[in-house]
Design an enzyme around this catalytic site. Structure first.
Site, PDB file in Angstrom:
ATOM      1  N   SER A  30      -9.731  -0.828   7.075  1.00 33.45           N
ATOM      2  CA  SER A  30      -9.150  -0.591   5.746  1.00 33.45           C
ATOM      3  C   SER A  30      -8.444  -1.780   5.115  1.00 33.45           C
ATOM      4  O   SER A  30      -8.093  -1.730   3.940  1.00 33.45           O
ATOM      5  CB  SER A  30      -8.192   0.601   5.797  1.00 33.45           C
ATOM      6  OG  SER A  30      -8.940   1.806   5.805  1.00 33.45           O
TER       7      SER A  30
ATOM      8  N   LYS B 286       0.860  -1.179   0.000  1.00 34.01           N
ATOM      9  CA  LYS B 286       0.000   0.000   0.000  1.00 34.01           C
ATOM     10  C   LYS B 286       0.903   1.239   0.000  1.00 34.01           C
ATOM     11  O   LYS B 286       1.947   1.252   0.662  1.00 34.01           O
ATOM     12  CB  LYS B 286      -0.870  -0.028   1.261  1.00 34.01           C
ATOM     13  CG  LYS B 286      -1.958   1.033   1.336  1.00 34.01           C
ATOM     14  CD  LYS B 286      -2.790   0.826   2.610  1.00 34.01           C
ATOM     15  CE  LYS B 286      -3.968   1.770   2.699  1.00 34.01           C
ATOM     16  NZ  LYS B 286      -4.789   1.516   3.929  1.00 34.01           N
TER      17      LYS B 286
ATOM     18  N   SER C  45      -9.590   1.489   2.869  1.00 34.25           N
ATOM     19  CA  SER C  45      -8.731   2.257   1.992  1.00 34.25           C
ATOM     20  C   SER C  45      -7.696   1.419   1.242  1.00 34.25           C
ATOM     21  O   SER C  45      -7.114   1.902   0.264  1.00 34.25           O
ATOM     22  CB  SER C  45      -8.007   3.328   2.822  1.00 34.25           C
ATOM     23  OG  SER C  45      -7.155   2.723   3.770  1.00 34.25           O
TER      24      SER C  45
END
Ligand code: MG
Ligand code: ZN
Lengths: 480, 491, 96
Positions: free
Chosen positions: B179, B80, B155
């Site tokens: 997330s 990420k 996310s």
């Protein structure tokens, strides 16, 4: 009408740890710009702080040295405000749960001892340094600024006093006493000129004899003991004349201008006071148990007040004792000299008198000069046994300081040694009395004035090297 | 022969050690897959072909030399883009960090590198991890591989989509309010949030420091275990990292659930949950009972307030965490007549609307006069949530619920209504508030053919029992993580 | 509970240069979220200690040891503006 000044002092002290408060960068002064930096102290995305254990220990030393209570549980908080030399735009500091609280420091201020309350001692981090370019380096009117983050994250202790000071002079005495404590604790070099010790003052006035506090004004940018006293005196005057004229004192922060000799208000930013403190989620609480606190307490050195009273007992006058207890290097040479048999009072007066003056003239440090404890002890014993007159001793002092050799060497080279043994003076005295029978008669008939004349004759005959005391006693013996 | 890009960590690791294929071949297969899928899905912000190629060659050489760096040795993984990587652009999907090249690696990243894994690149996310759909990216949204008209969740949407479609063998994300788990659920893969402090946050760009935790997104429970084994464990650079020894994650993987007590959380099941989702979850609970678990009803009364407390605590912490993005030392700078204007222009321009909204919320919640009613009260509610969990774990070994109240929703469906977007995390937020571990396991598809996630929660450091139950759910559900993926993408 | 925010003051505190329309939009959205968040006030919490951290740890220290610093060029290469070895910023209006 007359007013009473109410003054509290907030002091910031940089610690002399090897590394910074929350990272392993060197904390030393004077490295090339932006070289003592890492992700943590530059506030790079993703970096996290880790507390320097020695900084906590040093903070505890300061707290205990100021008679504070060390909290068993204390926490770090974020103090939020934007400033370009503060990398994270929040300062990691302590807020509602500081490490040390409720202490006091006794100062010698004119009329005896005055006790000043210490509200708190807490840990925080320093910011970087901005250099303002244009307009002679002043912040006002500068065109741009350059930032060096070497100081960002250096361990900083904030020491907050109670509003227990009543004059600028007292405030100065408090700050220099505090500096002495910090130096003796060995936790900071407390150099005002390098900014490793800084202070702000909170000043308010109230009509003499009343209780309620007046409106408080914070005075910043006082970079020396002298400017602290000047700035506070000025601010007290300013507020007094406002009150006299019936004008209100505005709560604000004012900036001391050393050259102009005035304080001036800084652009007031009402929201600047909204720091939005909250517990620092990247750090865990500091827990101090009794064992840890006692170990630190047991390791504290003799503090200035303790040294001061010991010196006074040794015969020093309070002023000299105060200086020797505050200035580490002078105190050390004094202890050394007394240890080597020097007379405390004589050595103390030399150090705080001639030596201080001498070094100020030559602009050198005591540590650099050859005036060590041994030399001062030797010199003091030469005076004690009459080999040197008090005035000759001061001349020798200068010679030793100039590196001309040991006191004895200097005294001999400069031919300052006094003749004080009766044996060698006896014949000279006999000769002088023989040469002045009428003076001898007057003396015998109780006219004591002439003895001065006779001593003078002996001094002349010995080229001034005779010890007056010995000569006097020899003459009196012959008169019988 | 099977496409190597379809392999999970465990199978790929076995193949590499048997010499069936090399790490270079595995990487090429993954790159081929990405070449097909990226144009439509946009899972990645940065793909580091050269770096990955070097890594694969080195990994193969190490195998040849007889070394074995552990479960991710030679495995291509995606990160990420809020995980700091030295010299590799790291943006947090924010314009304010456009072009930023960090001068250091975060702890998890350096552990992956020394563990011989291959860094494929940086995946898309909601800017600064603030969102539940990956639509709040400063560089365009990621799409759901199961239906490109829908969001992958967020996310960590980029990481979830990449693993689901095979453009990464495994990926890492961060979980502040769900997330990792919510996008894993919406993309039909496994997503796990470890106990707070088990994985170092050093080098994770902070959103909400007391809630953030790095964790794996994988195709199987065992893959998640392998990933956690590499990045987990105490780190002296993170004061909040757990100092004790790491639990043995593998011990229970084959043990089944007989004798375990499975608590069904009243507040997180039923009300507000899509019927199809709840039905699948109930079916799985029955299967667990059939497999020998004891199902017990539990209640976490104060969890009703978790979402409210979260939307005070997370913005408050983020308002300070994001203050450092000021145009002075790195990233974007917009000019200003003085330094304050420069900072204000830079931040207003560099941050997207959701980030600005949360900074404003947090700044307000911390400001003088409101602190105690908002932030202070939220922290006290957090204490109550923690004690509710403690009480529940007296009667249950694990707690279960849906991961997300709904399956993947359409792009744009919730962007205009922040509150409805925030509701996506109602089931996942409680474990972030308590700091406990939780995992999402895919258990099936709804009528629209969209994946449904099953959430399992365990007490702090309860990873062994968490993985034990997760492995059983995985066996019972027998969910084919590749089924239904548009065949055009899986060439 | 209705919440009303001095959004301009908050934006200034947060160093966000927003125009009137933006301020108004954010005010409405923030108030909506805060009214929902304000539900926490319904929960009685007398005598409940706040939790700022999920792990009950204390005394996470490092020894006072100097470690390597970053290379200055690598750091300054990321600076939006620099002058030699320094970071350069527009004029600063006042002391902190
Ligand atoms: Mg301070
Ligand atoms: Zn540093």
């Amino acid at each position: 009408m007359s007013y009473e000044a109410i003054i509290g002092i907030e002091t910031h002290v940089e610690l002399t740890t090897d590394s910074k408060m929350f990272c392993g960068c060197p904390a030393d002064f004077g490295a090339p710009p932006n070289t003592n930096v890492c992700p943590v102290c530059l506030g790079l995305p993703g970096a996290l702080p880790v507390v320097n254990a020695r900084a906590v220990e040093y903070a505890m030393r300061i707290g205990l040295g100021l008679n504070c209570k060390v909290a068993g549980h204390s926490v770090f908080a974020r103090k939020n405000y934007f400033y370009p030399d503060m990398p994270k735009n929040y300062q990691i500091s302590q807020y509602d749960e500081p490490l040390c609280v409720n202490g006091h420091l006794d100062i010698e201020a004119g009329e005896g001892t005055h006790r000043v309350g210490i509200t708190r001692v807490h840990m925080e981090e320093d910011t970087g340094k901005s250099t303002h370019v244009g307009e002679g380096g002043r912040i006002q009117g500068a065109t741009y600024s350059l930032i060096d983050f070497n100081r960002a994250g250096v361990p900083l202790m904030e020491i907050v006093s109670e509003p227990d000071l009543r004059s600028a002079e007292q405030a100065r005495a408090f700050v220099s006493e505090l500096r002495g404590v910090v130096l003796r604790l060995g936790v900071s070099d407390a150099k005002l000129e390098e900014g490793s010790m800084r202070f702000d003052g909170n000043v308010s006035l109230r009509p003499a004899g009343t209780e309620a506090f007046g409106t408080k004004v914070e005075v910043k940018n006082m970079n020396s003991m002298r400017s602290l006293q000047r700035a506070l005196d000025y601010e007290i005057e300013r507020q007094a004349s406002l009150l006299e004229a019936g004008d209100p004192v505005i709560q604000e922060t004012r900036h001391w201008d050393e050259d102009a000799g005035v304080t001036s208000g800084m652009r007031s930013k009402e929201e600047a006071f909204d720091y939005r403190y909250f517990p620092e989620p990247d750090l865990v609480p500091v827990a101090v148990d009794d064992a840890w606190r006692d170990r630190v307490a047991g390791s504290l050195p003799e503090l200035p007040s303790e040294a001061r009273s010991r010196y006074v007992q040794q015969g020093l006058d309070p002023a000299a004792a105060a200086v020797l207890s505050r200035e580490l290097d002078y105190g050390a040479v004094f202890e050394e000299a007394v240890g080597a048999g020097g007379d405390p009072r004589t050595v103390g007066n030399w150090l705080t008198g001639e030596v201080t003056a001498l070094l100020r003239r030559t602009g050198s440090e005591l540590s650099e000069s050859s005036l060590n404890g041994g030399a001062l002890a030797e010199l003091s014993s030469m005076v004690a046994d009459g080999r040197l007159s008090a005035s000759a001793a001061k001349e020798v002092l200068a010679g030793v300081a100039a590196g001309e050799g040991t006191p004895v060497e200097v005294a001999e080279r400069r031919d300052l040694i006094q003749v004080s043994d009766a044996g060698s003076l006896e014949p000279v005295v006999a000769e002088v009395l023989g040469a002045h029978p009428e003076a001898l008669d007057k003396l015998r008939n109780g006219d004591d004035k002439v003895i001065g004349f006779l001593i003078g004759q002996v001094m002349r005959a010995t080229g001034g090297k005779a010890d007056p005391a010995t000569v006097t006693s020899l003459i009196r013996k012959r008169v019988g | 022969m099977t496409d190597l890009a379809d392999l999970g960590v465990t199978d790929a690791a076995a193949g590499l050690r048997k010499g069936e294929f090399t790490s270079v071949e595995l990487l090429e297969a993954v790159h081929r897959r990405a070449a097909v899928t990226e144009a439509e899905l946009h899972a990645y912000l940065t793909i580091d072909r050269e770096g990955a190629a070097r890594g694969a060659v080195a990994a193969d050489a190490a195998f040849k030399a007889g070394s074995d760096f552990g479960p991710l040795h030679g495995i291509p993984v995606a990160l990420k883009d809020n995980m700091v990587t030295r010299g590799l652009e790291t943006t947090c999907s924010s314009k304010i960090l456009s072009g930023y090249l960090p001068p250091y690696d975060g702890t998890a990243v350096s552990r992956l590198k020394s563990g011989g894994s291959i860094i494929l690149g940086k995946t898309n996310l909601d800017e600064f991890a603030m969102g539940s759909s990956t639509e709040n990216s400063g560089y365009g949204p990621t799409r759901n591989p199961w239906d490109p008209e829908r969001v992958p969740g967020g996310s960590s949407g980029g990481s979830a989509a990449a693993v689901a479609v095979g453009s990464a063998v495994a990926a890492f994300g961060s979980d502040t309010g769900g997330s990792i788990r919510q996008p894993a659920a919406l993309c039909g893969i496994v997503g796990m949030k470890p106990t707070y402090g088990l994985v170092s946050r050093y080098g994770l760009i902070a959103f909400a420091s007391s809630l953030d935790q790095i964790g794996p997104l994988t195709r199987s429970v065992e893959d998640a275990v392998a990933a956690l084994e590499v990045v987990g464990g105490h780190d002296p650079c993170d004061s909040t990292s757990y100092p004790g020894p790491v639990p043995d994650y593998r011990s229970g993987l084959e043990s089944g659930v007989s004798g375990l007590r499975v608590g069904v959380v009243a507040e997180l099941n039923g009300g507000g949950i899509e019927p199809a989702v709840q039905a699948a979850v109930d079916a799985t609970i029955e299967q667990l009972e059939g497999a020998g678990a004891t199902v017990v009803p539990v209640s976490l009364p104060s969890v009703e307030y978790a979402l409210s407390a979260y939307y005070l605590i997370a913005p408050a912490e983020c308002s300070a965490n994001l203050a450092r993005f000021d145009g002075v030392r790195y990233g974007l700078r917009r000019l200003g007549e003085n330094v304050e204007e420069m900072m204000s222009n830079t931040r207003a321009d560099g941050f997207g609307p959701e980030v600005i909204r949360r900074i404003l919320l947090g700044t307000y919640a911390l400001s003088a006069g409101y602190y105690d009613a908002f932030y202070g009260q939220a922290q006290r509610v957090r204490s109550l949530i923690i004690s509710d969990f403690a009480a529940a774990y007296e009667v249950a070994d694990v707690l279960v619920s849906p991961t997300s109240p709904t399956t993947a929703f359409s792009l744009g469906a919730r962007t205009q209504d922040p509150l409805s977007m925030y509701m996506s995390d109602v089931c996942t937020i409680p474990s972030n508030m308590s700091g406990d571990p939780a995992i999402s396991i895919p258990i099936g598809l709804d009528d629209a053919g969209l994946p449904i996630g099953f959430q399992i929660m365990a007490p702090a450091l309860g990873e062994p029992v968490l993985f034990r139950v997760a492995a059983e759910v995985e066996r019972l559900a027998a969910f084919d993580s590749r089924a239904g993926l548009a065949s055009s993408e899986v060439s | 509970m209705p919440v009303d925010i001095d959004i301009a003051k908050v934006a200034r505190l947060a160093r966000l240069a927003l125009n009137e329309q933006e301020l108004e939009l954010y005010r409405v959205q923030c108030e909506t979220v805060l009214e929902h968040a304000a539900l926490v006030q319904a929960l009685p919490t007398e005598g409940v200690a706040p939790t700022s951290h999920p792990l009950p740890l204390t005394n996470a220290f490092r020894d006072d040891v100097v470690t390597d610093c970053l290379d200055r060029e690598e750091v300054l290469a990321q600076a939006p503006d620099r002058d030699g070895d320094y970071f350069l910023v527009p004029r600063i209006l006042d002391e902190p």
